[in-house]
Design an enzyme around this catalytic site. Structure first.
Site, PDB file in Angstrom:
ATOM      1  N   TYR A  83       0.738  -0.965  -0.094  1.00 19.71           N
ATOM      2  CA  TYR A  83      -0.131  -0.167   0.121  1.00 19.71           C
ATOM      3  C   TYR A  83       0.824   1.409   0.015  1.00 19.71           C
ATOM      4  O   TYR A  83       1.535   1.573   0.895  1.00 19.71           O
ATOM      5  CB  TYR A  83      -0.811   0.092   1.260  1.00 19.71           C
ATOM      6  CG  TYR A  83      -1.912   1.042   1.467  1.00 19.71           C
ATOM      7  CD1 TYR A  83      -2.118   2.285   0.553  1.00 19.71           C
ATOM      8  CD2 TYR A  83      -2.854   0.983   2.850  1.00 19.71           C
ATOM      9  CE1 TYR A  83      -3.021   3.294   1.020  1.00 19.71           C
ATOM     10  CE2 TYR A  83      -3.775   2.012   2.761  1.00 19.71           C
ATOM     11  CZ  TYR A  83      -3.710   3.037   1.939  1.00 19.71           C
ATOM     12  OH  TYR A  83      -4.588   4.316   2.286  1.00 19.71           O
ATOM     13  N   LYS A 126      -1.256  -1.282  -4.129  1.00 17.62           N
ATOM     14  CA  LYS A 126      -2.585  -0.239  -4.088  1.00 17.62           C
ATOM     15  C   LYS A 126      -1.768   1.331  -3.949  1.00 17.62           C
ATOM     16  O   LYS A 126      -0.878   1.482  -3.136  1.00 17.62           O
ATOM     17  CB  LYS A 126      -3.163  -0.233  -2.742  1.00 17.62           C
ATOM     18  CG  LYS A 126      -4.065   0.988  -2.388  1.00 17.62           C
ATOM     19  CD  LYS A 126      -4.810   0.670  -1.102  1.00 17.62           C
ATOM     20  CE  LYS A 126      -5.256   1.806  -0.401  1.00 17.62           C
ATOM     21  NZ  LYS A 126      -5.619   2.989  -1.285  1.00 17.62           N
TER      22      LYS A 126
END
Ligand SMILES: CC(=O)N[C@H](C=O)[C@@H](O)[C@H](O)[C@H](O)CO
Ligand SMILES: CC(=O)C(=O)O
Length: 320
Positions: free
Chosen positions: A143, A173
């Site tokens: 992330y 992400k």
């Protein structure tokens, strides 16, 4: 070992953690929340305990219980439940990763530790590797959210050779506006079938052009249906419709950004739109003002994102 999963794609709602007025987690509405996402927004993937979920403001045991509730209530309804397990302490992160595997989550995601920070790619990879190793059968997502972590290591650099170190690595992400970095992540990893999930909702169309395979965001909680229309237009190569949809979404996000937009405001908007009481955020965040909610509501209506009848009776009271 978990059975091989189909790739995470399409829209993923970054879930809000509902709270009571006293700041305790309101587990009782998560079942309704699942149904709302699936039935009203057409969103069947969730990203739990991330930024929007105030994951880093919850205790470890709270994070475990929230994850359990999503997995339990989402069973046979949601396609994929990804749990964010990033933490400052490697031990805690490993504990959360192991717990996610035990409860049958579909994947884990991790941000860079952001107090004592990794200063180069190798150190960050080593940290992520140790977390991933605590749940080796679960798909692992990095992330990337440099504006919040302060860790500016480029994603493209991080991805170079990452699967040699982290065999469960499945994707990224990407919550940043650097489309050069994002594009190069896609370009340099073409044969690898990674998931490239974009996290800046107001710019999703540009990221789709650049090769995004899906998106994780806070606005998909209440603009999921609208954003799906953009994805569908993009799929059928109707770029002018896709752009119209993106501009429409931008008009709303631009409006709320100017008023001051963050997790607190997301909670208020979701309460208003869904009728599910999301409650206030936890300190250090502060509840959105009534003025914000009134303005956001008027904007949603003027953009025709909601007809008045979509607003459930009493919603305004719930978020005042
Ligand atoms: C920093 C942050 O919370 N970003 C969210 C997810 O990554 C986005 O979904 C934004 O809320 C959204 O793009 C609006 O700016
Ligand atoms: C927005 C997002 O992806 C998060 O809440 O973590």
């Amino acid at each position: 070992m978990a059975s091989p999963k189909k790739k995470l794609q399409g829209l993923v709602a970054a879930t809000i953690t509902p709270m009571t007025e006293h700041g305790e987690i309101n587990f009782s509405v998560i079942g309704r929340y699942v149904d709302y996402l699936v039935e009203e927004q057409g969103v069947k993937n969730v990203f739990v305990n991330g930024t929007t979920g105030e994951g880093l403001s919850l205790s470890i045991s709270e994070r475990c219980r929230v994850a359990e509730e999503w997995v339990t209530k989402g069973r046979n309804k949601l396609d994929q439940i990804v749990i964010h397990v990033g933490a400052l302490s490697l031990k805690e992160s490993q504990e959360l990763a192991q717990h996610a595997a035990e409860i049958g989550a579909d994947g884990i995601a991790v941000i860079a530790p952001f107090f004592l920070k990794p200063w180069n790619k190798d150190v960050l990879i080593n940290f992520l590797k140790e977390v991933a190793a605590a749940a080796p059968a679960l798909p692992f997502y990095y992330y990337h959210i440099p504006a919040l972590t302060g860790v500016k290591i480029r994603a493209e650099e991080l991805l170079d050779g990452i699967q040699d170190k982290i065999p469960s690595f499945q994707g990224l992400k990407f919550s940043d506006t650097d489309l050069l970095d994002f594009g190069q992540c896609v370009d340099q990893n073409r044969p690898r079938q990674f998931a490239f999930l974009f996290g800046v909702d107001e710019q999703l169309l540009s990221a789709l052009v650049m090769g995004a395979t899906g998106a994780v965001g806070s606005t998909y909680n209440y603009l999921g249906k609208k954003t799906k229309q953009m994805l569908e237009a993009f799929e059928r190569k109707d770029f002018s419709s896709a752009l119209n949809h993106q501009f429409c979404i931008q008009r709303f996000i631009n409006f709320v950004v100017k008023l001051g937009f963050g997790v607190s405001q997301t909670k208020a908007i979701m309460t208003l739109v869904s009728g599910i009481p999301m409650g206030p955020p936890r300190l250090p965040l502060q509840k959105a003002s009534r003025e914000f909610t009134d303005n956001a509501e008027a904007k949603l209506k003027s953009l025709d994102f909601l007809s008045c009848t979509d607003l459930k009776d009493g919603n305004m009271d719930a978020c005042s």
